[in-house]
Design a protein around this motif. Structure first.
Motif, PDB file in Angstrom:
ATOM      1  N   ALA A  11       0.740  -1.151  -0.073  1.00  0.00           N
ATOM      2  CA  ALA A  11      -0.010   0.021  -0.209  1.00  0.00           C
ATOM      3  C   ALA A  11       0.866   1.464   0.004  1.00  0.00           C
ATOM      4  CB  ALA A  11      -0.963   0.122   1.269  1.00  0.00           C
ATOM      5  N   ASP A  12       2.027   1.073   0.713  1.00  0.00           N
ATOM      6  CA  ASP A  12       3.066   2.347   0.775  1.00  0.00           C
ATOM      7  C   ASP A  12       3.722   2.575  -0.598  1.00  0.00           C
ATOM      8  OD1 ASP A  12       2.323   3.078   3.156  1.00  0.00           O
ATOM      9  OD2 ASP A  12       3.392   1.647   4.255  1.00  0.00           O
ATOM     10  N   VAL A  13       4.031   1.581  -1.623  1.00  0.00           N
ATOM     11  CA  VAL A  13       4.640   1.690  -2.691  1.00  0.00           C
ATOM     12  C   VAL A  13       3.828   1.605  -4.065  1.00  0.00           C
ATOM     13  CG1 VAL A  13       6.752   1.093  -1.400  1.00  0.00           C
ATOM     14  CG2 VAL A  13       5.761  -0.394  -2.432  1.00  0.00           C
ATOM     15  N   TYR A  45      -3.375  -4.494   7.255  1.00  0.00           N
ATOM     16  CA  TYR A  45      -2.429  -4.209   6.167  1.00  0.00           C
ATOM     17  C   TYR A  45      -3.034  -5.008   5.034  1.00  0.00           C
ATOM     18  CZ  TYR A  45      -1.123  -8.483   8.604  1.00  0.00           C
ATOM     19  OH  TYR A  45      -0.829  -9.697   9.219  1.00  0.00           O
ATOM     20  N   VAL A  46      -3.734  -6.122   5.369  1.00  0.00           N
ATOM     21  CA  VAL A  46      -4.422  -6.980   4.312  1.00  0.00           C
ATOM     22  C   VAL A  46      -5.448  -6.005   3.511  1.00  0.00           C
ATOM     23  CG1 VAL A  46      -5.667  -8.967   3.466  1.00  0.00           C
ATOM     24  CG2 VAL A  46      -3.980  -8.856   5.169  1.00  0.00           C
ATOM     25  N   ASP A  47      -6.345  -5.252   4.141  1.00  0.00           N
ATOM     26  CA  ASP A  47      -7.137  -4.295   3.643  1.00  0.00           C
ATOM     27  C   ASP A  47      -6.570  -3.010   2.841  1.00  0.00           C
ATOM     28  OD1 ASP A  47      -9.546  -5.949   4.113  1.00  0.00           O
ATOM     29  OD2 ASP A  47      -9.721  -5.090   6.206  1.00  0.00           O
ATOM     30  N   SER A  86       0.169 -11.665   0.701  1.00  0.00           N
ATOM     31  CA  SER A  86       0.205 -10.650   1.828  1.00  0.00           C
ATOM     32  C   SER A  86       1.054 -11.099   2.802  1.00  0.00           C
ATOM     33  CB  SER A  86      -1.138 -10.289   2.311  1.00  0.00           C
ATOM     34  OG  SER A  86      -1.566 -11.402   3.256  1.00  0.00           O
ATOM     35  N   GLY A  87       1.191  -9.783   3.857  1.00  0.00           N
ATOM     36  CA  GLY A  87       2.007  -9.995   4.985  1.00  0.00           C
ATOM     37  C   GLY A  87       1.311 -11.108   6.079  1.00  0.00           C
ATOM     38  N   GLY A  88       2.067 -11.071   7.039  1.00  0.00           N
ATOM     39  CA  GLY A  88       1.356 -12.067   7.962  1.00  0.00           C
ATOM     40  C   GLY A  88       2.665 -12.855   8.551  1.00  0.00           C
ATOM     41  N   ASN A  89       2.247 -14.219   9.044  1.00  0.00           N
ATOM     42  CA  ASN A  89       3.317 -14.837   9.854  1.00  0.00           C
ATOM     43  C   ASN A  89       3.971 -15.898   8.699  1.00  0.00           C
ATOM     44  OD1 ASN A  89       4.049 -17.600  10.886  1.00  0.00           O
ATOM     45  ND2 ASN A  89       3.946 -16.170  12.587  1.00  0.00           N
ATOM     46  N   THR A  90       5.203 -15.562   8.394  1.00  0.00           N
ATOM     47  CA  THR A  90       5.940 -16.332   7.356  1.00  0.00           C
ATOM     48  C   THR A  90       6.159 -17.788   7.368  1.00  0.00           C
ATOM     49  OG1 THR A  90       7.340 -14.174   7.324  1.00  0.00           O
ATOM     50  CG2 THR A  90       8.254 -16.186   5.912  1.00  0.00           C
ATOM     51  N   THR A 119       4.373  -8.734  -0.289  1.00  0.00           N
ATOM     52  CA  THR A 119       4.631  -7.833   0.629  1.00  0.00           C
ATOM     53  C   THR A 119       4.824  -8.442   2.001  1.00  0.00           C
ATOM     54  OG1 THR A 119       3.586  -5.778   1.645  1.00  0.00           O
ATOM     55  CG2 THR A 119       2.151  -7.650   1.353  1.00  0.00           C
ATOM     56  N   SER A 120       6.022  -8.022   2.701  1.00  0.00           N
ATOM     57  CA  SER A 120       6.501  -8.604   4.109  1.00  0.00           C
ATOM     58  C   SER A 120       6.572 -10.042   3.854  1.00  0.00           C
ATOM     59  CB  SER A 120       5.515  -8.182   5.123  1.00  0.00           C
ATOM     60  OG  SER A 120       5.936  -8.537   6.356  1.00  0.00           O
TER      61      SER A 120
END
Length: 197
Positions: A11-13, A45-47, A86-90, A119-120
């Motif tokens: 979302a930031d890039v 962050y998912v939304d 998306s991000g979360g627990n790798t 992302t992440s």
């Protein structure tokens, strides 16, 4: 040709993505995989990432790989224009990718030239191994994961959220611990890595 757009926070890039792709985005589709966030308490962050795609005119087709068959996963990955994780627990993400067979399907799509956005956790997962991120993510959320070898699409180790709270100190520690052992590449939430190779 591999086309990879790796971020700590898409979302930031997201404003850089159109230039990276180089074609009109309106009406394009993305297989949006939020699986890593399913074991986390904080998931805003998912939304945020979903809305970032929609603002670019991209249609979001969500796919939780934990709840679909290998055939269903393959169909979605093939029919959509882009792949996003998306991000979360790798660790949980890697566990579910391996369980479902999605890891190999995604590698095959990347090798065929399908653009991949991470992302992440979605960026970390492309590294050779994810053991280095243990201080940032809880391994206990992936009780069935016995092997930390990841997708091995890239030869370096992305370190997201570098300098950003609440992970600033953790990311600094990880970099300090692993920088002499392997190619760790820190990225802040405002940075991203583009690979076309």
């Amino acid at each position: 040709m591999k086309k990879l757009f790796l971020a700590a926070s898409f979302a930031d890039v997201a404003q850089h993505f159109p230039q990276f792709i180089g074609t009109a985005l309106q009406g394009k589709t993305v297989t949006f995989i939020p699986t890593a966030s399913k074991v986390e308490d904080i998931t805003f962050y998912v939304d945020d990432d979903k809305q970032a795609f929609e603002k670019l005119g991209i249609i979001v087709d969500e796919l939780n790989i934990s709840k679909h068959t290998t055939e269903q996963i393959q169909q979605k990955l093939q029919q959509n224009d882009y792949i996003f994780i998306s991000g979360g627990n790798t660790f949980y993400l890697l566990q579910e990718l391996k369980k479902s067979g999605a890891d190999q399907l995604i590698i095959a799509q990347i090798e065929q030239g399908k653009p991949y956005i991470g992302t992440s956790a979605g960026s970390i997962i492309l590294a050779p191994n994810i053991e280095y991120i243990a201080e940032m993510d809880d391994q206990n959320k992936a009780p069935d994961l016995t092997d930390f070898s990841a997708l091995n699409v890239i030869d370096f180790f992305p370190l997201p959220h570098y300098g950003d709270e609440p992970f600033a100190d953790i990311a600094k520690n990880i970099l300090h611990t692993y920088q002499h052992l392997q190619n760790v590449v820190p990225i802040s939430n405002d940075q991203h890595i583009e690979i076309i190779a």
